[in-house]
Design a protein around this motif. Structure first.
Motif, short mmCIF file in Angstrom:
data_model
loop_
_atom_site.label_atom_id
_atom_site.label_comp_id
_atom_site.label_asym_id
_atom_site.label_seq_id
_atom_site.Cartn_x
_atom_site.Cartn_y
_atom_site.Cartn_z
N ASN A 492 0.82 -1.21 0.00
CA ASN A 492 0.00 0.00 0.00
C ASN A 492 0.86 1.26 0.00
O ASN A 492 0.46 2.29 0.53
CB ASN A 492 -0.94 0.01 1.21
N GLU A 501 4.31 9.21 -2.79
CA GLU A 501 3.11 8.38 -2.66
C GLU A 501 1.97 8.94 -3.50
O GLU A 501 1.28 8.19 -4.20
CB GLU A 501 2.69 8.31 -1.20
N ARG A 502 1.76 10.25 -3.47
CA ARG A 502 0.68 10.86 -4.26
C ARG A 502 0.92 10.69 -5.76
O ARG A 502 0.01 10.42 -6.53
CB ARG A 502 0.54 12.33 -3.90
N ARG A 505 0.32 7.01 -6.67
CA ARG A 505 -1.11 6.71 -6.65
C ARG A 505 -1.78 7.20 -7.94
O ARG A 505 -2.64 6.52 -8.50
CB ARG A 505 -1.78 7.34 -5.44
N THR A 509 -3.66 4.79 -10.68
CA THR A 509 -5.06 5.02 -11.04
C THR A 509 -5.23 5.11 -12.54
O THR A 509 -6.20 4.59 -13.10
CB THR A 509 -5.57 6.30 -10.36
N PHE A 535 -1.96 -3.32 -5.69
CA PHE A 535 -2.36 -2.10 -4.99
C PHE A 535 -3.87 -1.91 -5.03
O PHE A 535 -4.49 -1.56 -4.02
CB PHE A 535 -1.65 -0.91 -5.64
N ASN A 536 -4.47 -2.15 -6.20
CA ASN A 536 -5.92 -1.96 -6.33
C ASN A 536 -6.71 -3.03 -5.60
O ASN A 536 -7.91 -2.85 -5.37
CB ASN A 536 -6.32 -1.96 -7.80
N ARG A 541 -9.94 0.69 -0.54
CA ARG A 541 -9.03 1.58 -1.24
C ARG A 541 -9.63 2.99 -1.37
O ARG A 541 -10.76 3.15 -1.81
CB ARG A 541 -8.74 1.02 -2.63
#
Length: 781
Positions: A492, A501-502, A505, A509, A535-536, A541
């Motif tokens: 995660n 991290e952002r 992510r 996505t 991750f998904n 989530r």
């Protein structure tokens, strides 16, 4: 300074045009007068002033101009539209009697600028020459002299088109449009005329329309003949140029007729398919096109203009349907109302059209009395710059030297940081390397093969097919990976810096939409397709706000609202109900609308109402029962049936006035769809009661008033079918306390179970099944 000559302005004249006429009256140039003032944005001599340029003057400069022309400032403010904007635009400047001025584009502020009628100007001022005035597109006809005024600076020598024998018809159309704007309250003349002009000019460009049209051809010939008879046409002009020049003259009566039809509420009702209530309306089609064709005197209009085409008329029909579906009190989006015309549907204007038709056009003498070259407000196609010829290679060698210099700086930067993903503002060692690389990327096609290989050797992704800032973020992430190790989706992304991290992510996505090269670079960081799936796969989530907003927009487009319950999930598995509930709590905690909340309000006005969301959800269910479900939508599990919705609506009517005024407005909308709410009707037939009366226990002998056993059973069935509280029991069925006590007694002794299992006639099986379901859910609770 007081003048000795009197120069009177023309109504709607530009201040720049009036300055020319004042200067001409004294035998001067306009520049001789403008030299008295200081300029906020002076125009260089070589550039000149646009034909639709405008001058704003402060109070000192206005007093000077009023003295030169010997006309009071109040009269100038009435005649010159831009006069009053000068002091506000130049506030804070001036002093010691020094006047200030400022250039503006007049057509962008006060409407189109056209060449005014010289004969009308001469009546007010005998020495008046050329005049430029502001005129709306529905006020172009000079009735006195039969002239249609044309825009300035459109690339032709004409100031006007002679309408010939069409003057009476055009005058009548111009008067009709003026009466239309005054009569239609809430209708903006410019917006309605722009839409009608886009519709009619779209017909003008269609050959299938001209195949049936019988009026425009004679008008076109008459207008062209009258204009050419007065002044010879430019050399090289053909039919297409003349059709573009006099198009607005020919179609003006039809534009006014279409504008009157579109602003008529009766025609708008036909456009959306009549007045029958429906959540999603369909275009009216035949009735609308027949009414429009009858007004235009073209009964064949429906054959060439279909309601399902993607033209301005079809877009208007869809906008009218949206306006009727919009809840009361909700304003349309800015600049996207009923009369908005898409840029693709706006007609081609004369200037751009002539540039496309004649790339090398040279004007001749026209109504202005002089050749309309670059200095007279006309235009000429600029010749292409020829390539260097001959044996000299000095320019090519200079380019190579400049490239070699930039390449050395790029090599030094790549050796220091390892890449060339430099922002365009990055510089070093006195050389603007960032801008140099940005120019090479913008003009990569002009690089030689050897130059491209040299840059590629320094950085394989120096010119990526994705934004350079993404490449810079990747290099920053790679530096972190080399120091701390590869990233993993299964953990995660725990332990990573917030910025990394952002960014990761966001990449996960939108991983399917990334370029293949981007996916390869992410794999070097350890983030492969398998890691993105891991991750998904994490439960709970947290999705980005943009994804939640997109899911909410798609759900509202299908269902019409966002009043969903917490367990609601979309087809993609997104927990929309929980996400919206979180956004509501967040907005309540801040005490003001959040940025995301304002975006959700634009999708559904009542996504976060000041009353319970369950009430809003029941309101939409009642509306769906009254107006019908949207296309492709089925009733969801546990949705209230029509009888429950009717009972709920009756309960809201009994509660009037409701706690919130806007709730009352929503209930009024349902009442308009439902009409009169029906009263209670018995559900148990006589045959069924004959069978069920034998199953009921004997009445108790405890005293008190005896109640009708059938009436009590009807009350129990009514509560089960409508899911209402016992306190909402109709008065016809007696006191709710007695009915509720009998319900509990019959539930305890098994009487209701026997009633639900007994075979009854088909007409009674519906309420019997509903009662059985109510008993099962009560037992589970």
């Amino acid at each position: 300074m007081r003048g000795v000559l009197r120069v009177v302005p023309v109504a709607g004249e530009t201040t720049w045009s009036f300055l020319h006429r004042v200067a001409a009256a004294y035998g001067l140039q306009a520049s001789d007068l403008t030299a008295w003032w200081r300029w906020v944005n002076p125009v260089h001599r070589g550039r000149g002033v646009r034909p639709d340029g405008e001058v704003l003057l402060d109070e000192v400069a206005q007093e000077q101009l009023a003295g030169w022309c010997r006309v009071p400032g109040g009269h100038l403010a009435w005649a010159l539209p831009s006069w009053s904007a000068g002091p506000a635009a130049l506030a804070g400047r001036g002093g010691l009697g020094q006047g200030w001025a400022r250039w503006r584009v007049g057509s962008a502020e006060w409407g189109p600028v056209v060449s005014g009628c010289r004969l009308c100007a001469a009546r007010r001022d005998p020495g008046a020459g050329r005049v430029w005035v502001y005129r709306a597109r529905w006020q172009r006809l000079c009735v006195r002299h039969g002239r249609w005024l044309l825009d300035v600076g459109e690339g032709h020598p004409w100031e006007f088109a002679d309408v010939g024998g069409l003057g009476r018809e055009l005058d009548g159309a111009q008067r009709r449009f003026g009466r239309l704007v005054r009569a239609r309250v809430g209708v903006v003349g410019g917006e309605v005329f722009a839409l009608a002009r886009a519709v009619v000019c779209g017909w003008w460009e269609r050959e299938d329309f001209w195949a049936r049209e019988r009026v425009w051809g004679p008008r076109l010939e008459q207008a062209v003949a009258a204009t050419c008879r007065r002044y010879p046409g430019p050399a090289g002009w053909g039919e297409r140029q003349w059709r573009l020049l006099v198009r607005d003259v020919v179609v003006f009566p039809e534009v006014v007729t279409v504008a009157a039809a579109l602003s008529d509420p009766a025609v708008r009702g036909l456009a959306v398919g009549g007045a029958a209530p429906a959540l999603v309306r369909r275009p009216g089609g035949e009735g609308f096109m027949a009414a429009l064709g009858a007004r235009l005197g073209r009964d064949w209009l429906g054959d060439v203009e279909q309601p399902d085409q993607t033209g301005p008329l079809s877009m208007w029909v869809q906008a009218v349907a949206r306006e009727q579906r919009r809840p009361a009190g909700v304003l349309p989006p800015p600049e996207r109302g009923m009369w908005w015309v898409r840029s693709a549907h706006r007609p081609m204007e004369v200037g751009p059209g002539l540039r496309l038709l004649a790339p090398a056009f040279d004007t001749g003498a026209g109504p202005g009395g002089a050749a309309a070259g670059a200095g007279a407000g006309g235009w000429r196609a600029e010749p292409a710059v020829p390539r260097r010829s001959g044996h000299g290679q000095g320019l090519a060698r200079r380019h190579e030297e400049l490239f070699a210099e930039g390449l050395e700086h790029a090599r030094a930067h790549a050796a220091r940081v390892g890449h060339l993903a430099l922002p365009h503002t990055g510089a070093g060692a006195g050389f603007d390397l960032g801008r140099w690389l940005a120019n090479r990327r913008a003009d990569a096609a002009s690089l030689t093969r050897r130059q491209a290989e040299q840059l590629g050797a320094l950085d394989a992704w120096w010119n990526p097919p994705w934004p350079v800032d993404w490449q810079r973020a990747w290099h920053r992430a790679r530096a972190h990976v080399r120091e701390r190790g590869p990233v993993h989706g299964g953990d995660n992304l725990q332990g990573l810096p917030r910025w990394l991290e952002r960014w990761l992510r966001h990449q996960i996505t939108h991983y399917p939409q990334l370029h293949d090269g981007q996916q390869q670079l992410l794999a070097e960081l350890g983030l492969t397709a398998a890691e993105a799936e891991r991750f998904n796969a994490w439960p709970g989530r947290r999705r980005p706000a943009a994804d939640g907003l997109a899911q909410a927009r798609a759900y509202a487009a299908r269902h019409g609202h966002l009043a969903v319950s917490r367990p609601t999930r979309t087809d993609e598995g997104f927990a929309l109900g929980n996400w919206l509930n979180f956004q509501r709590h967040r907005q309540h905690a801040t005490g003001r609308p959040t940025r995301l909340g304002r975006q959700l309000t634009a999708i559904d006005t009542w996504w976060d109402p000041p009353w319970p969301v369950a009430w809003q959800r029941m309101w939409w269910a009642c509306r769906h029962h009254l107006a019908g479900l949207p296309d492709g939508l089925a009733w969801w599990p546990g949705a209230p049936d029509a009888e429950q919705a009717t009972a709920w609506l009756g309960e809201q009517q009994d509660r009037q006035p409701l706690p919130h005024p806007q709730q009352q407005d929503l209930v009024d909308q349902l009442e308009a769809l439902a009409g009169k709410v029906p009263v209670w009707q018995p559900r148990i037939s006589d045959t069924a009661w004959h069978t069920l009366s034998a199953l009921l226990p004997p009445p108790s002998r405890t005293g008190g008033r005896r109640r009708s056993e059938r009436q009590i059973l009807e009350a129990i069935v009514h509560i089960a079918c409508t899911r209402q509280a016992w306190r909402r029991l109709p008065q016809t069925l007696g006191p709710f306390q007695a009915c509720r006590r009998r319900y509990l007694r019959w539930l305890a002794d098994g009487t209701l179970d026997r009633i639900t299992t007994t075979l009854l006639p088909p007409t009674d099986q519906a309420w019997q099944q509903t009662l059985a379901h109510r008993l099962r859910t009560s037992a589970q609770d």
